[in-house]
Write a protein that holds these residues in place. Structure first.
Motif, short mmCIF file in Angstrom:
data_model
loop_
_atom_site.label_atom_id
_atom_site.label_comp_id
_atom_site.label_asym_id
_atom_site.label_seq_id
_atom_site.Cartn_x
_atom_site.Cartn_y
_atom_site.Cartn_z
N GLY A 9 0.76 -1.22 0.07
CA GLY A 9 0.08 0.04 -0.06
C GLY A 9 0.86 1.29 0.07
N SER A 12 -0.69 3.76 -2.33
CA SER A 12 -1.99 4.32 -2.01
C SER A 12 -1.51 5.46 -0.65
N HIS A 33 -0.90 8.71 -2.45
CA HIS A 33 -2.26 9.38 -2.86
C HIS A 33 -3.13 9.92 -1.77
N TRP A 59 -7.62 4.65 6.63
CA TRP A 59 -7.38 6.05 6.18
C TRP A 59 -8.04 7.18 7.37
N ILE A 92 -9.30 6.09 -1.40
CA ILE A 92 -8.31 6.41 -2.08
C ILE A 92 -8.45 6.50 -3.71
N HIS A 93 -9.58 5.77 -4.04
CA HIS A 93 -9.86 6.00 -5.43
C HIS A 93 -11.02 6.92 -5.69
#
Length: 222
Positions: A20, A23, A26, A196, A213-214
């Protein structure tokens, strides 16, 4: 939006590859941080310099000075986190872990059953040096250190070997920070649906309940 104050503490993601790291990069970009993520030229250059012990060339570089968050190579490699901790006493560190079998499956799938990236560096990290030297006795190891060559196989015969390295290193990281400063390290699980929110809480970031995250990066989250 946050803007980088060069006096702000550095943040290093020291999770193993395939755990990850991208991620994480991001995540911080979404909240306005300056992030040095994967860049093929820069990541190879920094990994090479770390491998060769030329650390000042990393720390004095413009890219290092101008970014606050660092993920991917070379930050997760071997015991580099110990150097980073003592070099940057106010830094924060992130360690995500995941099921070790899923991690190893991801390692196999990444390069279609071949070693990831440069095999000479890979063999050092994953303790396959003897196999590497025996297989490529005539190779100029250091001359090829920047090549993405994928020279050795990774398959199920290596599973327990890699898993042992993965699990031991994660334990060593946690033990190290528990000894020096537990408040410097965030530990999370990649499978945790609330990861998160928990990461945000650690860094005093207000993470929306529907954050993903997307998420569409055009949506303003800060």
């Amino acid at each position: 939006m946050m803007f980088l104050n060069k006096n702000k503490p550095k943040i290093f993601c020291i999770s193993f590859q395939r755990t990850g790291t991208t991620s994480v990069g991001h995540f911080f970009k979404d909240f306005g941080y300056k992030v040095a993520g994967y860049d093929s030229k820069r990541s190879v250059e920094w990994s090479t310099k770390r491998f060769l012990g030329d650390l000042d060339s990393i720390f004095l570089s413009k890219d290092f000075k101008n970014n606050q968050v660092f993920e991917d190579n070379p930050w997760w490699e071997e015991d580099f986190y110990k150097i980073l901790y003592h070099k940057f006493s106010d830094a924060k560190f992130i360690l995500f872990t995941r099921d070790s079998d899923k991690w190893f499956d991801s390692m196999i799938n990444h390069s279609k059953g071949k070693t990831l990236g440069n095999t000479f560096r890979h063999s050092k990290i994953y303790k396959r040096e003897e196999e590497y030297y025996n297989s490529f006795s005539d190779k100029n190891y250091y001359k090829s250190i920047k090549e993405i060559d994928n020279l050795l196989e990774i398959n199920n015969t290596h599973r327990e070997h890699y898993k042992a390295i993965y699990n031991l290193r994660n334990k060593e990281v946690i033990d190290f920070f528990n000894f020096y400063n537990p408040n410097s390290l965030f530990v999370g699980q990649l499978e945790d649906v609330n990861k998160w929110k928990k990461l945000g809480a650690f860094f005093n970031i207000q993470v929306p309940d529907n954050y993903s995250i997307h998420a569409n990066k055009s949506n303003k989250l800060f």
